[in-house]
Design a protein around this motif. Structure first.
Motif, PDB file in Angstrom:
ATOM      1  N   ARG A   1       0.829  -1.208   0.000  1.00  0.00           N
ATOM      2  CA  ARG A   1       0.000   0.000   0.000  1.00  0.00           C
ATOM      3  C   ARG A   1       0.865   1.260   0.000  1.00  0.00           C
ATOM      4  O   ARG A   1       0.541   2.255  -0.635  1.00  0.00           O
ATOM      5  CB  ARG A   1      -0.908  -0.021   1.216  1.00  0.00           C
TER       6      ARG A   1
ATOM      7  N   ASN B   1     -15.653   0.977   7.392  1.00  0.00           N
ATOM      8  CA  ASN B   1     -16.061   0.844   5.993  1.00  0.00           C
ATOM      9  C   ASN B   1     -15.712   2.098   5.200  1.00  0.00           C
ATOM     10  O   ASN B   1     -15.309   2.007   4.039  1.00  0.00           O
ATOM     11  CB  ASN B   1     -17.565   0.570   5.896  1.00  0.00           C
TER      12      ASN B   1
ATOM     13  N   PHE C   1     -13.344   2.232   2.052  1.00  0.00           N
ATOM     14  CA  PHE C   1     -13.885   2.778   0.804  1.00  0.00           C
ATOM     15  C   PHE C   1     -12.982   3.881   0.252  1.00  0.00           C
ATOM     16  O   PHE C   1     -12.923   4.104  -0.947  1.00  0.00           O
ATOM     17  CB  PHE C   1     -15.304   3.307   1.039  1.00  0.00           C
ATOM     18  N   ARG C   2     -12.254   4.541   1.150  1.00  0.00           N
ATOM     19  CA  ARG C   2     -11.327   5.592   0.726  1.00  0.00           C
ATOM     20  C   ARG C   2     -10.282   5.022  -0.230  1.00  0.00           C
ATOM     21  O   ARG C   2      -9.925   5.655  -1.220  1.00  0.00           O
ATOM     22  CB  ARG C   2     -10.661   6.208   1.951  1.00  0.00           C
TER      23      ARG C   2
ATOM     24  N   VAL D   1     -10.679   2.465  -2.216  1.00  0.00           N
ATOM     25  CA  VAL D   1     -11.363   2.195  -3.483  1.00  0.00           C
ATOM     26  C   VAL D   1     -11.461   3.481  -4.294  1.00  0.00           C
ATOM     27  O   VAL D   1     -11.166   3.502  -5.496  1.00  0.00           O
ATOM     28  CB  VAL D   1     -12.763   1.592  -3.236  1.00  0.00           C
ATOM     29  N   VAL D   2     -11.834   4.562  -3.650  1.00  0.00           N
ATOM     30  CA  VAL D   2     -11.939   5.852  -4.333  1.00  0.00           C
ATOM     31  C   VAL D   2     -10.573   6.279  -4.860  1.00  0.00           C
ATOM     32  O   VAL D   2     -10.444   6.746  -5.993  1.00  0.00           O
ATOM     33  CB  VAL D   2     -12.540   6.922  -3.388  1.00  0.00           C
TER      34      VAL D   2
ATOM     35  N   GLY E   1      -8.082   4.360  -5.722  1.00  0.00           N
ATOM     36  CA  GLY E   1      -7.745   3.504  -6.856  1.00  0.00           C
ATOM     37  C   GLY E   1      -8.472   3.919  -8.121  1.00  0.00           C
ATOM     38  O   GLY E   1      -7.881   3.981  -9.198  1.00  0.00           O
ATOM     39  N   VAL E   2      -9.758   4.227  -7.993  1.00  0.00           N
ATOM     40  CA  VAL E   2     -10.534   4.659  -9.159  1.00  0.00           C
ATOM     41  C   VAL E   2     -10.021   5.999  -9.678  1.00  0.00           C
ATOM     42  O   VAL E   2      -9.858   6.194 -10.887  1.00  0.00           O
ATOM     43  CB  VAL E   2     -12.042   4.726  -8.808  1.00  0.00           C
TER      44      VAL E   2
END
Length: 158
Positions: free
Chosen positions: A74, A122, A126-127, A129-130, A132-133
């Motif tokens: 990471r 969560n 989710f941070r 994931v954001v 990465g996108v």
């Protein structure tokens, strides 16, 4: 940070930096001009390793301890994200990228404080994931970064 930025800017503007830019653009041309690209790559790797060692020493001073579990994949992803966010080939842009990442991290951490304790983990997950996108969108739509490469300054005129 300012001393390292100043020294890297001096290096970029020196003949050594111009050779490295030429190697990045077309290694065969540099080789045809009598310069050994391999030696310049080794020298640039040594400079980069010295800067990384300095950063590691500063991290050790800040954290007061270094253990191998602190450097998970990471961390590499985050470093690449900061680099690509500002722009590759521009030292100032990388600092801007690091600042933008820090601002995003701080803002999402503060927003997680307004959510129920059970959902807080969560939100933190989710941070990533954001991030990465956003990283994929940045690489697809703006691969040179937000600020891009700095314009090369040359001494020659037409």
């Amino acid at each position: 940070l300012l001393v390292a930025l100043y020294l890297t800017e001096l290096t970029v503007e020196s003949p050594f930096g111009r050779v490295l830019r030429a190697i990045r653009n077309d290694e065969r041309v540099v080789n045809s001009l009598g310069k050994d690209p391999f030696m310049y790559k080794i020298q640039s790797m040594a400079i980069g390793s010295a800067l990384a060692g300095l950063a590691g020493a500063m991290a050790a001073i800040h954290f007061q301890v270094l253990v191998f579990t602190m450097f998970v994949p990471r961390v590499t992803f985050i470093a690449l994200l900061m680099m690509f966010l500002g722009g590759v080939g521009n030292n100032r842009a990388m600092i801007v990228g690091a600042f933008l990442f820090w601002a995003f991290q701080t803002a999402t951490t503060q927003m997680a404080g307004f959510v129920a304790a059970g959902l807080r983990e969560n939100i933190q997950a989710f941070r990533f994931v954001v991030m990465g996108v956003l990283f994929l969108l940045l690489l697809y739509y703006r691969p040179e970064g937000l600020l891009g490469k700095r314009a090369a300054t040359g001494g020659g005129g037409e």
